[in-house]
Design a protein around this motif. Sequence first.
Motif, PDB file in Angstrom:
ATOM      1  N   GLU A 128       0.838  -1.203   0.000  1.00 26.86           N
ATOM      2  CA  GLU A 128       0.000   0.000   0.000  1.00 26.86           C
ATOM      3  C   GLU A 128       0.876   1.258   0.000  1.00 26.86           C
ATOM      4  OE1 GLU A 128      -2.396  -0.404   3.464  1.00 26.86           O
ATOM      5  OE2 GLU A 128      -3.681  -1.983   2.629  1.00 26.86           O
ATOM      6  N   ALA A 129       1.987   1.201   0.743  1.00 29.26           N
ATOM      7  CA  ALA A 129       2.888   2.354   0.829  1.00 29.26           C
ATOM      8  C   ALA A 129       3.424   2.738  -0.536  1.00 29.26           C
ATOM      9  CB  ALA A 129       4.042   2.033   1.782  1.00 29.26           C
ATOM     10  N   LEU A 130       3.745   1.734  -1.349  1.00 29.20           N
ATOM     11  CA  LEU A 130       4.298   2.035  -2.666  1.00 29.20           C
ATOM     12  C   LEU A 130       3.251   2.608  -3.615  1.00 29.20           C
ATOM     13  CD1 LEU A 130       6.935  -0.756  -3.309  1.00 29.20           C
ATOM     14  CD2 LEU A 130       7.165   1.482  -2.233  1.00 29.20           C
ATOM     15  N   LEU A 131       1.994   2.286  -3.380  1.00 28.67           N
ATOM     16  CA  LEU A 131       0.932   2.926  -4.159  1.00 28.67           C
ATOM     17  C   LEU A 131       0.833   4.405  -3.789  1.00 28.67           C
ATOM     18  CD1 LEU A 131      -1.901   0.221  -4.129  1.00 28.67           C
ATOM     19  CD2 LEU A 131      -0.455   0.894  -6.053  1.00 28.67           C
ATOM     20  N   PHE A 132       0.924   4.702  -2.489  1.00 28.47           N
ATOM     21  CA  PHE A 132       0.922   6.104  -2.061  1.00 28.47           C
ATOM     22  C   PHE A 132       2.158   6.828  -2.598  1.00 28.47           C
ATOM     23  CE2 PHE A 132      -1.999   4.623   1.407  1.00 28.47           C
ATOM     24  CZ  PHE A 132      -3.026   5.513   1.139  1.00 28.47           C
ATOM     25  N   LEU A 133       3.297   6.134  -2.625  1.00 35.55           N
ATOM     26  CA  LEU A 133       4.518   6.719  -3.166  1.00 35.55           C
ATOM     27  C   LEU A 133       4.346   7.084  -4.643  1.00 35.55           C
ATOM     28  CD1 LEU A 133       7.580   7.370  -2.855  1.00 35.55           C
ATOM     29  CD2 LEU A 133       8.022   4.990  -3.527  1.00 35.55           C
ATOM     30  N   LYS A 134       3.716   6.182  -5.378  1.00 33.14           N
ATOM     31  CA  LYS A 134       3.475   6.419  -6.803  1.00 33.14           C
ATOM     32  C   LYS A 134       2.606   7.658  -7.015  1.00 33.14           C
ATOM     33  CE  LYS A 134       1.579   4.095 -10.906  1.00 33.14           C
ATOM     34  NZ  LYS A 134       0.972   2.827 -11.406  1.00 33.14           N
ATOM     35  N   TRP A 135       1.531   7.767  -6.226  1.00 38.78           N
ATOM     36  CA  TRP A 135       0.646   8.928  -6.345  1.00 38.78           C
ATOM     37  C   TRP A 135       1.338  10.202  -5.871  1.00 38.78           C
ATOM     38  CZ3 TRP A 135      -3.475   9.823  -9.109  1.00 38.78           C
ATOM     39  CH2 TRP A 135      -4.215   8.742  -9.577  1.00 38.78           C
ATOM     40  N   GLY A 136       2.189  10.086  -4.867  1.00 41.69           N
ATOM     41  CA  GLY A 136       2.936  11.246  -4.402  1.00 41.69           C
ATOM     42  C   GLY A 136       3.827  11.820  -5.497  1.00 41.69           C
ATOM     43  N   LYS A 137       4.489  10.944  -6.241  1.00 41.38           N
ATOM     44  CA  LYS A 137       5.344  11.398  -7.336  1.00 41.38           C
ATOM     45  C   LYS A 137       4.507  12.037  -8.445  1.00 41.38           C
ATOM     46  CE  LYS A 137       9.130   8.112  -6.582  1.00 41.38           C
ATOM     47  NZ  LYS A 137      10.177   9.129  -6.336  1.00 41.38           N
ATOM     48  N   ARG A 138       3.325  11.485  -8.683  1.00 38.99           N
ATOM     49  CA  ARG A 138       2.449  12.083  -9.692  1.00 38.99           C
ATOM     50  C   ARG A 138       2.034  13.490  -9.301  1.00 38.99           C
ATOM     51  NH1 ARG A 138      -1.848   7.322 -11.527  1.00 38.99           N
ATOM     52  NH2 ARG A 138      -0.362   6.056 -12.736  1.00 38.99           N
ATOM     53  N   PHE A 139       1.639  13.653  -8.044  1.00 32.62           N
ATOM     54  CA  PHE A 139       1.225  14.982  -7.574  1.00 32.62           C
ATOM     55  C   PHE A 139       2.405  15.951  -7.531  1.00 32.62           C
ATOM     56  CE2 PHE A 139      -2.512  12.775  -5.487  1.00 32.62           C
ATOM     57  CZ  PHE A 139      -3.479  13.428  -6.237  1.00 32.62           C
ATOM     58  N   LYS A 140       3.577  15.470  -7.206  1.00 33.33           N
ATOM     59  CA  LYS A 140       4.735  16.352  -7.111  1.00 33.33           C
ATOM     60  C   LYS A 140       5.158  16.877  -8.480  1.00 33.33           C
ATOM     61  CE  LYS A 140       9.457  16.722  -5.324  1.00 33.33           C
ATOM     62  NZ  LYS A 140      10.563  16.052  -4.603  1.00 33.33           N
ATOM     63  N   HIS A 141       5.143  15.977  -9.474  1.00 34.91           N
ATOM     64  CA  HIS A 141       5.670  16.348 -10.785  1.00 34.91           C
ATOM     65  C   HIS A 141       4.583  16.608 -11.831  1.00 34.91           C
ATOM     66  CE1 HIS A 141       9.646  15.364  -9.305  1.00 34.91           C
ATOM     67  NE2 HIS A 141       9.215  14.179  -8.931  1.00 34.91           N
ATOM     68  N   GLY A 142       3.314  16.420 -11.455  1.00 34.37           N
ATOM     69  CA  GLY A 142       2.238  16.638 -12.407  1.00 34.37           C
ATOM     70  C   GLY A 142       2.203  15.607 -13.505  1.00 34.37           C
ATOM     71  N   ARG A 143       2.356  14.355 -13.154  1.00 35.29           N
ATOM     72  CA  ARG A 143       2.365  13.261 -14.129  1.00 35.29           C
ATOM     73  C   ARG A 143       1.093  12.439 -14.019  1.00 35.29           C
ATOM     74  NH1 ARG A 143       8.410  11.179 -12.483  1.00 35.29           N
ATOM     75  NH2 ARG A 143       9.603  12.940 -13.306  1.00 35.29           N
ATOM     76  N   GLY A 144       0.887  11.586 -15.006  1.00 37.22           N
ATOM     77  CA  GLY A 144      -0.237  10.651 -14.964  1.00 37.22           C
ATOM     78  C   GLY A 144      -1.586  11.311 -15.002  1.00 37.22           C
ATOM     79  N   GLY A 145      -1.666  12.468 -15.669  1.00 35.37           N
ATOM     80  CA  GLY A 145      -2.959  13.127 -15.829  1.00 35.37           C
ATOM     81  C   GLY A 145      -3.411  13.949 -14.639  1.00 35.37           C
ATOM     82  N   VAL A 146      -2.520  14.208 -13.677  1.00 38.05           N
ATOM     83  CA  VAL A 146      -2.892  15.041 -12.527  1.00 38.05           C
ATOM     84  C   VAL A 146      -2.054  16.319 -12.524  1.00 38.05           C
ATOM     85  CG1 VAL A 146      -3.550  13.047 -11.141  1.00 38.05           C
ATOM     86  CG2 VAL A 146      -1.238  13.951 -10.948  1.00 38.05           C
ATOM     87  N   ARG A 147      -2.608  17.376 -11.947  1.00 39.68           N
ATOM     88  CA  ARG A 147      -1.885  18.631 -11.851  1.00 39.68           C
ATOM     89  C   ARG A 147      -0.952  18.614 -10.642  1.00 39.68           C
ATOM     90  NH1 ARG A 147      -6.578  23.232 -13.004  1.00 39.68           N
ATOM     91  NH2 ARG A 147      -7.061  22.573 -15.159  1.00 39.68           N
ATOM     92  N   PRO A 148       0.172  19.331 -10.732  1.00 34.09           N
ATOM     93  CA  PRO A 148       1.078  19.391  -9.580  1.00 34.09           C
ATOM     94  C   PRO A 148       0.363  19.940  -8.341  1.00 34.09           C
ATOM     95  CG  PRO A 148       2.143  20.296 -11.532  1.00 34.09           C
ATOM     96  CD  PRO A 148       0.699  20.082 -11.892  1.00 34.09           C
TER      97      PRO A 148
END
Length: 277
Positions: free
Chosen positions: A75-95
């Motif tokens: 579960e932690a690595l899923l949160f890590l993945k989403w954290g990187k998306r939010f930080k860098h604005g990747r995967g269809g999400v805004r920073p």
Amino acid sequence: MKQKTWPGRQYRQSTFKFWLSSEADFRQLRSSDGDFSTLPSDILTKIAASFTLPHLQTASLVCKSWSEGLRPLREALLFLKWGKRFKHGRGGVRPNLDKALDSFLKGAVRGSTLAMVDAGLLYWEIGKKDKAIALYKKAAVLGDPSGQCNLGLSYLQAEPSKRKEAVKWLFQASKSGHVRAQYQLALCLHQGCGFDRHLHEAARWYLKAAEGGYVRAMYRVALCYSVGEGLAQSHRQARKWMKRAADRGHSKAQYEHGLGLFSCDSEKNKDWCFGQI
């Protein structure tokens, strides 16, 4: 009744030895006599805290108790993945740094050192250095090389600096092959950092980092070979490492390598240009 390992998922003890933080941990693993389901949960946490997702998925197949015990880390690595998306604005999400930090912290709470380090980086960037250092230290104690390196760098930048502690953690990360830590450790040994300079040791760690692909270290190795500081003087080796650093974009190396080539017509520079020792 004893829980058996899943069919076809037998693992030799030697496979896990490099994941354990001490010989005592390995003795506990050996005492389990091949039944990994009896491995204490704290040892399991040490083994898996710094795992990437592929390693974690593989470890989860060892036995049912491991699969259950490692669920928080998955579960932690899923949160890590989403954290990187939010930080860098990747995967269809805004920073969104707030959401990124929240995701990293949720991963850290579940025991992932990777999430601890990323949360620490974000805390450091927004000026909350005490919180960053606390997370780096937690990851470092669990054996994460990036956490150890960042903790060492944080101690160097602290007011007042904690140089002995910094060198201790940089050395731990360097032993694990972390090239940035190897370079920073070499700088400390080269410059002194509050203790006597150790030029031969500094050159040895520069060389390790350079061989691992760290460009700044390549430039430093070239300088060491050029003047014979910590390494036997060798114009051939100096030119080789200067060119490698230059080819990888190091601006000072590009200038000095170009200057050397430009000076090749000069009799006194033939040794440099043609690689004679």
